[in-house]
Design an enzyme around this catalytic site. Structure first.
Site, PDB file in Angstrom:
ATOM      1  N   ASP A  73      45.954  27.160  60.426  1.00 41.31           N
ATOM      2  CA  ASP A  73      47.385  27.241  60.116  1.00 41.31           C
ATOM      3  C   ASP A  73      48.230  26.458  61.124  1.00 41.31           C
ATOM      4  OD1 ASP A  73      47.911  28.650  57.746  1.00 41.31           O
ATOM      5  OD2 ASP A  73      47.198  30.482  58.687  1.00 41.31           O
ATOM      6  N   CYS A 384      33.810  11.605  65.113  1.00 37.88           N
ATOM      7  CA  CYS A 384      33.103  12.488  66.040  1.00 37.88           C
ATOM      8  C   CYS A 384      31.593  12.515  65.774  1.00 37.88           C
ATOM      9  CB  CYS A 384      33.732  13.878  66.033  1.00 37.88           C
ATOM     10  SG  CYS A 384      33.386  14.748  67.570  1.00 37.88           S
ATOM     11  N   HIS A 510      39.212  12.593  67.288  1.00 36.65           N
ATOM     12  CA  HIS A 510      39.575  13.074  65.945  1.00 36.65           C
ATOM     13  C   HIS A 510      40.986  12.600  65.590  1.00 36.65           C
ATOM     14  CE1 HIS A 510      36.310  15.990  65.124  1.00 36.65           C
ATOM     15  NE2 HIS A 510      36.264  16.097  66.439  1.00 36.65           N
ATOM     16  N   GLU A 512      42.394  12.626  62.881  1.00 39.74           N
ATOM     17  CA  GLU A 512      43.003  13.451  61.820  1.00 39.74           C
ATOM     18  C   GLU A 512      43.936  14.530  62.375  1.00 39.74           C
ATOM     19  OE1 GLU A 512      39.863  13.518  62.764  1.00 39.74           O
ATOM     20  OE2 GLU A 512      38.852  15.416  62.389  1.00 39.74           O
TER      21      GLU A 512
HETATM   22  N1  GLN Z   1      28.287  18.075  67.362  1.00 37.62           N
HETATM   23  C1  GLN Z   1      28.874  16.948  68.025  1.00 37.62           C
HETATM   24  C2  GLN Z   1      29.210  17.250  69.473  1.00 37.62           C
HETATM   25  O1  GLN Z   1      29.293  18.406  69.857  1.00 37.62           O
HETATM   26  C3  GLN Z   1      30.089  16.472  67.279  1.00 37.62           C
HETATM   27  C4  GLN Z   1      31.210  17.432  67.307  1.00 37.62           C
HETATM   28  C5  GLN Z   1      32.254  17.181  66.245  1.00 37.62           C
HETATM   29  O2  GLN Z   1      32.010  16.444  65.302  1.00 37.62           O
HETATM   30  N2  GLN Z   1      33.408  17.786  66.366  1.00 37.62           N
HETATM   31  O3  GLN Z   1      29.396  16.360  70.231  1.00 37.62           O
END
Ligand code: GLN
Length: 540
Positions: A73, A384, A510, A512
């Site tokens: 949220d 990621c 990220h 996004e």
């Molecule tokens: N599992 C991977 C890491 O811990 C990628 C994490 C993710 O995509 N947020 O680095």
């Protein structure tokens, strides 16, 4: 100084009603009238934060600038209200109890019996006050997660009831969001569940000032009258929020019924005319589209769209910015891996995203999807985990390193192209210990990424434990992979790209999480632009 006004949003009947969207809509109605707004989400679970929860059940874990792992949220609040929130904007039962119990052990309450009332309720109120003190909004909106009647929610509702008494009638109000189901046999809108949930709220000592009814179709007059009568709420204060195609339209939809005016009147706020022009323009981009593109989202949480909500919204923001609709389909990577779904399914999409993720299941399917995109010039964006697997794929299939893998999935693999970050090696606890939040990133001049951002320095949010193994950097580069961004001191690779591919970009960060409607994140905008360019080229 004027007191900060509070609006509490509760939910009745069932969860997942869109209480968050209502909270955002109320906030927007106030923002367009020039009021400063802030938001708190109360999550009555015992977890300290959402970080240790399964996105498959609870929806995405949203990461804030300060690295706090929040309920999804908070992502909606940031997107709708263009705010950057911090950990104090999320209160969980776990945080409240931990604090009170720590104090009890320290001896702060020596001699007293420590109780839910007043110790827990006081702690809840002081956390609300902290947000008021720090951000000094005109209005603080407090959304209470869960459904009225849940045992977990009671201490919070009690604290809010006390707060309302203290703040006084003109400074605090309650908005209740409920479901009005339609009977499929008769088409009748049923109000009984709403009546019961309001009764429950009143039993706790809270009388809602506004009721917002969620339904498939607009609320009918008869249903509205019944709810007003039985719930003891003025008919003008019953609002209808049917399912909308574009969620960003919800604030406009509610304000057309008079929501903004009603709130101003009830809280004795100065009457101001709203200026919806820029928000309307944003919504228009989503509604009046000139083309449609398709994007395949290849992940293992394919059954629950909420697991990827920020990513889906970021794609939509970028598409709407170009006035195109984006049809996003989830492609279950585990089914590709099991051979139940042919990789050629990717042909149906204009572009493919491999999102963040954890663990073994579906990873090989994602690697296959990445390979397919690389070999078939299909626009590909990896985020990621998607970045890490893109490096693994390149190592395996271009550099020909047999047995290349990520340490997360196969710690005994011959070539660990992705390994646990140095800073992670000593950690034992799981909660809040990943590399989290906003970090400075340096972009390499002359790369595609540099042309996307037009800057050498950006700040983006992170959530990972693993990263590219620097021992393989040179070898991968020698075979044509370009590393286009690095962490501040150069030790963590933040992005990769393939230069002679229409769009093959993957980021360790990220993007996004910071995309907003009307302000798409540049990586997504370039992804959409590439797709449009390729589409137009193939048409002509
Ligand atoms: N599992 C991977 C890491 O811990 C990628 C994490 C993710 O995509 N947020 O680095």
């Amino acid at each position: 100084m004027n007191p900060v006004k509070n609006i509490v949003v509760t939910g009745g009947v069932l969860s997942g009603l869109g209480k968050g969207i209502v909270t955002c809509s109320i906030g927007k109605c106030l923002q367009v009238r020039g009021f400063k707004v802030n938001v708190i989400k109360i999550d009555p679970y015992l977890n300290i934060d959402a970080g240790t929860m399964n996105p498959y059940i609870h929806g995405e874990i949203f990461v804030l600038d300060d690295g706090y792992e929040a309920d999804m949220d908070l992502g909606n609040y940031e997107r709708f209200l263009d705010l950057s929130l911090s950990r104090i904007n999320n209160i969980t039962t776990g945080q409240v109890y931990l604090e009170v119990i720590k104090r009890e052990r320290r001896g702060d309450y020596l001699g007293k019996c420590v109780q839910i009332i007043p110790h827990i309720t006081n702690e809840i109120k002081s956390r609300i006050r902290l947000v008021e003190r720090k951000s000094r909004p005109d209005v603080l909106i407090i959304e209470v997660g869960g459904t009225v009647g849940d045992i977990e929610g009671l201490p919070f509702l009690e604290a809010l009831r006390q707060l309302a008494l203290k703040k006084g009638h003109d400074n605090m109000m309650f908005v209740h969001v409920t479901l009005v189901p339609t009977l499929s046999t008769t088409g009748e809108q049923k109000t009984k569940p709403t009546q019961h949930s309001v009764q429950e709220l009143r039993r706790i000592g809270i009388q809602p000032d506004i009721i917002i009814c969620r339904s498939t179709k607009p609320l009918r007059k008869g249903a509205r009258e019944k709810i007003a009568l039985f719930c003891n709420v003025d008919i003008e204060c019953i609002f209808s929020l049917p399912d909308l195609d574009v969620i960003y339209e919800a604030p406009l939809y509610l304000d057309q019924q008079g929501l903004g005016e009603t709130v101003l009147r009830r809280l004795k706020l100065e009457h101001r005319k709203p200026d919806w022009s820029s928000w309307r323009k944003i919504v228009d981009g989503f509604k009046n589209t000139v083309d449609t593109i398709t994007v395949g989202l290849c992940g293992k949480y394919a059954e629950l769209k909420d697991a990827y909500v920020s990513l889906i919204e970021a794609l939509k923001h970028a598409a709407a910015y170009r006035r195109v609709a984006v049809d996003i389909k989830l492609i279950p990577s585990d089914r590709i891996e099991q051979g139940k779904l042919s990789i050629n399914v990717l042909d149906r999409f204009d572009g493919v995203v491999v999102p963040g993720g954890f663990g073994e299941r579906g990873a090989e399917g994602k690697i296959e999807a990445i390979r397919y995109c690389r070999e078939n010039e299909k626009p590909f964006l990896g985020l990621c985990f998607g970045f890490q697997l893109a490096a693994v794929e390149y190592a395996r299939n271009v550099v020909k390193l047999e047995g290349a893998h990520s340490e997360e999935i196969d710690p005994n693999a011959k070539h660990l192209v992705v390994t646990l970050l140095q800073e992670q090696k000593q950690l034992k606890e799981k909660g809040g210990t990943m590399r989290l939040g906003l970090h400075k990133i340096s972009i390499v001049k002359g790369t595609r990424l540099y042309s996307i951002y037009g800057r050498e320095e950006i700040y983006e949010r992170h959530r990972h434990r693993y990263g590219l193994n620097n021992e393989y950097r040179a070898l991968l580069e020698k075979h044509g992979l370009v590393f286009s961004a690095f962490s501040e001191h150069g030790e963590i690779v933040e992005a990769l790209e393939i230069p002679d591919h229409p769009y093959f970009i993957a980021t360790q960060y990220h993007p996004e999480f910071i995309s907003r409607p009307g302000k798409p994140e540049p990586v997504f905008l370039d992804f959409i632009d590439t797709i449009l360019r390729l589409k137009n080229a193939s048409r002509s």
